[in-house]
Design an enzyme around this catalytic site. Structure first.
Site, PDB file in Angstrom:
ATOM      1  N   SER A 211      37.946  42.634  30.102  1.00  0.00           N
ATOM      2  CA  SER A 211      37.399  41.301  30.437  1.00  0.00           C
ATOM      3  C   SER A 211      36.993  41.168  31.592  1.00  0.00           C
ATOM      4  O   SER A 211      37.778  41.595  32.728  1.00  0.00           O
ATOM      5  CB  SER A 211      38.615  40.285  30.467  1.00  0.00           C
ATOM      6  OG  SER A 211      38.360  39.191  31.139  1.00  0.00           O
TER       7      SER A 211
ATOM      8  N   HIS B 270      34.503  41.618  26.708  1.00  0.00           N
ATOM      9  CA  HIS B 270      35.088  40.262  26.542  1.00  0.00           C
ATOM     10  C   HIS B 270      34.542  39.526  27.935  1.00  0.00           C
ATOM     11  O   HIS B 270      34.719  39.722  29.026  1.00  0.00           O
ATOM     12  CB  HIS B 270      36.424  40.254  26.862  1.00  0.00           C
ATOM     13  CG  HIS B 270      37.383  39.195  26.411  1.00  0.00           C
ATOM     14  ND1 HIS B 270      37.787  38.874  25.194  1.00  0.00           N
ATOM     15  CD2 HIS B 270      37.640  38.415  27.270  1.00  0.00           C
ATOM     16  CE1 HIS B 270      38.401  37.952  25.187  1.00  0.00           C
ATOM     17  NE2 HIS B 270      38.334  37.289  26.414  1.00  0.00           N
TER      18      HIS B 270
ATOM     19  N   ASP C 160      34.943  35.639  29.310  1.00  0.00           N
ATOM     20  CA  ASP C 160      35.763  34.429  29.528  1.00  0.00           C
ATOM     21  C   ASP C 160      35.033  33.195  30.081  1.00  0.00           C
ATOM     22  O   ASP C 160      34.613  33.310  31.152  1.00  0.00           O
ATOM     23  CB  ASP C 160      37.009  34.923  30.307  1.00  0.00           C
ATOM     24  CG  ASP C 160      37.836  35.552  29.626  1.00  0.00           C
ATOM     25  OD1 ASP C 160      38.409  35.312  28.444  1.00  0.00           O
ATOM     26  OD2 ASP C 160      38.278  36.834  30.081  1.00  0.00           O
TER      27      ASP C 160
ATOM     28  N   MET D   3      35.069  29.417  30.578  1.00  0.00           N
ATOM     29  CA  MET D   3      36.100  28.081  31.046  1.00  0.00           C
ATOM     30  C   MET D   3      35.204  26.821  31.598  1.00  0.00           C
ATOM     31  O   MET D   3      34.398  27.183  32.440  1.00  0.00           O
ATOM     32  CB  MET D   3      36.988  28.892  31.999  1.00  0.00           C
ATOM     33  CG  MET D   3      37.566  29.932  31.579  1.00  0.00           C
ATOM     34  SD  MET D   3      38.848  30.435  32.672  1.00  0.00           S
ATOM     35  CE  MET D   3      39.539  31.958  32.270  1.00  0.00           C
TER      36      MET D   3
ATOM     37  N   HIS E 128      34.539  34.506  24.633  1.00  0.00           N
ATOM     38  CA  HIS E 128      35.938  33.861  24.418  1.00  0.00           C
ATOM     39  C   HIS E 128      35.589  32.528  25.149  1.00  0.00           C
ATOM     40  O   HIS E 128      35.604  32.224  26.435  1.00  0.00           O
ATOM     41  CB  HIS E 128      37.096  34.455  25.102  1.00  0.00           C
ATOM     42  CG  HIS E 128      38.150  33.772  24.918  1.00  0.00           C
ATOM     43  ND1 HIS E 128      39.549  34.413  25.466  1.00  0.00           N
ATOM     44  CD2 HIS E 128      38.415  32.891  24.238  1.00  0.00           C
ATOM     45  CE1 HIS E 128      40.526  33.601  25.529  1.00  0.00           C
ATOM     46  NE2 HIS E 128      39.957  32.677  24.567  1.00  0.00           N
TER      47      HIS E 128
ATOM     48  N   MET F 103      36.663  29.138  26.382  1.00  0.00           N
ATOM     49  CA  MET F 103      38.101  28.404  26.555  1.00  0.00           C
ATOM     50  C   MET F 103      37.410  27.025  26.893  1.00  0.00           C
ATOM     51  O   MET F 103      37.340  26.611  28.153  1.00  0.00           O
ATOM     52  CB  MET F 103      38.983  28.929  27.563  1.00  0.00           C
ATOM     53  CG  MET F 103      39.640  30.178  27.064  1.00  0.00           C
ATOM     54  SD  MET F 103      40.143  31.320  28.313  1.00  0.00           S
ATOM     55  CE  MET F 103      38.746  32.207  28.401  1.00  0.00           C
TER      56      MET F 103
ATOM     57  N   MET G 148      46.442  34.803  21.959  1.00  0.00           N
ATOM     58  CA  MET G 148      46.837  34.860  23.330  1.00  0.00           C
ATOM     59  C   MET G 148      48.270  35.146  23.676  1.00  0.00           C
ATOM     60  O   MET G 148      49.218  34.441  23.190  1.00  0.00           O
ATOM     61  CB  MET G 148      46.690  33.388  23.892  1.00  0.00           C
ATOM     62  CG  MET G 148      45.216  33.030  23.797  1.00  0.00           C
ATOM     63  SD  MET G 148      43.870  34.078  24.557  1.00  0.00           S
ATOM     64  CE  MET G 148      44.689  34.041  26.259  1.00  0.00           C
TER      65      MET G 148
ATOM     66  N   ASP H  53      45.145  39.134  23.943  1.00  0.00           N
ATOM     67  CA  ASP H  53      44.380  38.695  25.296  1.00  0.00           C
ATOM     68  C   ASP H  53      45.340  38.124  26.168  1.00  0.00           C
ATOM     69  O   ASP H  53      46.121  36.986  25.908  1.00  0.00           O
ATOM     70  CB  ASP H  53      43.392  37.843  25.014  1.00  0.00           C
ATOM     71  CG  ASP H  53      42.615  37.613  26.242  1.00  0.00           C
ATOM     72  OD1 ASP H  53      42.784  38.114  27.362  1.00  0.00           O
ATOM     73  OD2 ASP H  53      41.423  36.662  26.211  1.00  0.00           O
TER      74      ASP H  53
HETATM   75  C1  DX5 Z   1      42.841  34.476  30.418  1.00  0.00           C
HETATM   76  C2  DX5 Z   1      41.657  35.138  29.746  1.00  0.00           C
HETATM   77  C3  DX5 Z   1      41.727  36.749  29.664  1.00  0.00           C
HETATM   78  C4  DX5 Z   1      41.832  37.427  31.061  1.00  0.00           C
HETATM   79  C5  DX5 Z   1      42.962  38.320  30.801  1.00  0.00           C
HETATM   80  O1  DX5 Z   1      42.889  33.222  30.064  1.00  0.00           O
HETATM   81  O2  DX5 Z   1      41.280  34.731  28.258  1.00  0.00           O
HETATM   82  O3  DX5 Z   1      40.704  37.259  28.947  1.00  0.00           O
HETATM   83  O4  DX5 Z   1      40.722  37.785  31.440  1.00  0.00           O
HETATM   84  O5  DX5 Z   1      43.046  39.231  32.084  1.00  0.00           O
HETATM   85  P1  DX5 Z   1      44.302  39.978  32.268  1.00  0.00           P
HETATM   86  O6  DX5 Z   1      44.282  41.177  31.185  1.00  0.00           O
HETATM   87  O7  DX5 Z   1      44.101  40.396  33.522  1.00  0.00           O
HETATM   88  O8  DX5 Z   1      45.661  39.172  31.722  1.00  0.00           O
HETATM   89 ZN    ZN Z   2      39.880  35.816  27.221  1.00  0.00          ZN
END
Ligand code: DX5
Ligand code: ZN
Length: 217
Positions: A8, A31, A33, A35, A64, A66, A135, A169
């Site tokens: 990620s 990956h 993310d 947000m 991903h 969110m 998650m 994740d």
């Molecule tokens: C958290 C994200 C993850 C995050 C994971 O909300 O969806 O993808 O980057 O990071 P680590 O592996 O550091 O927990």
């Molecule tokens: Zn993620």
């Protein structure tokens, strides 16, 4: 079953994302993310950054989302180069319509559950999903602690659907990945574990080895 490691980039150095991505050549997925400051309290990146990164990376991108209204943005993320689009069953968009849109856009669809959501929430959609994301932290931030109490969800999903890709994740590292693999997960997101290590490439190899050694079919 294929085992995949998916770094990620949320934990990477955003001032130098191209170089950070180049350290992930041993990975099977990347990956990304996204947000919106609404579905989760944090804000990250959007389609322009993903499009720019996609131009010089051959590894498939798993985006991903969110975000509260994923349906509005599926086309934009597909155009940006997403191969898989993962969104949350808890979002405000119609889940069926969102899956249809992802498939129409030529991407694979993946559905995620937050820690407090039962895994059965994805079951009505399973036939059109290529992956389910369980998650193991509350979504929003990298570097949080792994929630081992999510493993029963993975065990149930694996027992009910032996062939589907099950992704984890949140807080995945060289130790916790063993627990996830034993439970039946086969796709592993790792942010902090990869990008805070001195040798991201070697870390990806270690994660892969530990996952393979512990994966139960
Ligand atoms: C958290 C994200 C993850 C995050 C994971 O909300 O969806 O993808 O980057 O990071 P680590 O592996 O550091 O927990
Ligand atoms: Zn993620």
């Amino acid at each position: 079953m294929d085992i995949k490691i998916s770094p990620s980039i949320l934990s990477a150095n955003y001032a130098n994302l191209g170089a950070e991505l180049a350290k992930c050549s041993a990975a099977q997925l990347i990956h990304l993310d996204v947000m919106d400051g609404h579905f989760v309290p944090n804000i990250s990146i959007g389609p322009p950054v993903i499009k720019a990164l996609n131009k010089f990376c051959d590894i498939p991108f798993d985006v991903h989302l969110m975000i509260s209204e994923p349906l509005k943005y599926i086309e934009a993320f597909a155009d940006a180069g997403a191969d898989i689009i993962t969104f949350h069953v808890e979002c405000d968009s119609d889940v069926n319509e969102t899956i249809n849109k992802i498939l129409e856009c030529g991407c694979r669809a993946s559905l995620s559950v937050k820690p407090n959501t039962p895994i059965e929430a994805v079951y009505p959609y399973i036939d059109r999903l290529s992956m389910v994301l369980v998650m193991t932290v509350e979504p929003g931030f990298g570097g949080q602690s792994f929630m081992a109490d999510m493993m029963p969800k993975i065990e149930k999903l694996r027992a009910d659907f032996p062939d589907i890709d099950i992704q984890v994740d949140g807080g995945v590292n060289a130790e916790t990945i063993k627990t996830c693999a034993k439970a039946g997960a086969n796709v592993f997101v790792a942010g902090n574990a990869v990008f805070s290590s001195e040798n991201p490439s070697a870390t990806i190899e270690t994660l892969m080895r530990n996952a393979k050694e512990n994966f139960r079919n």
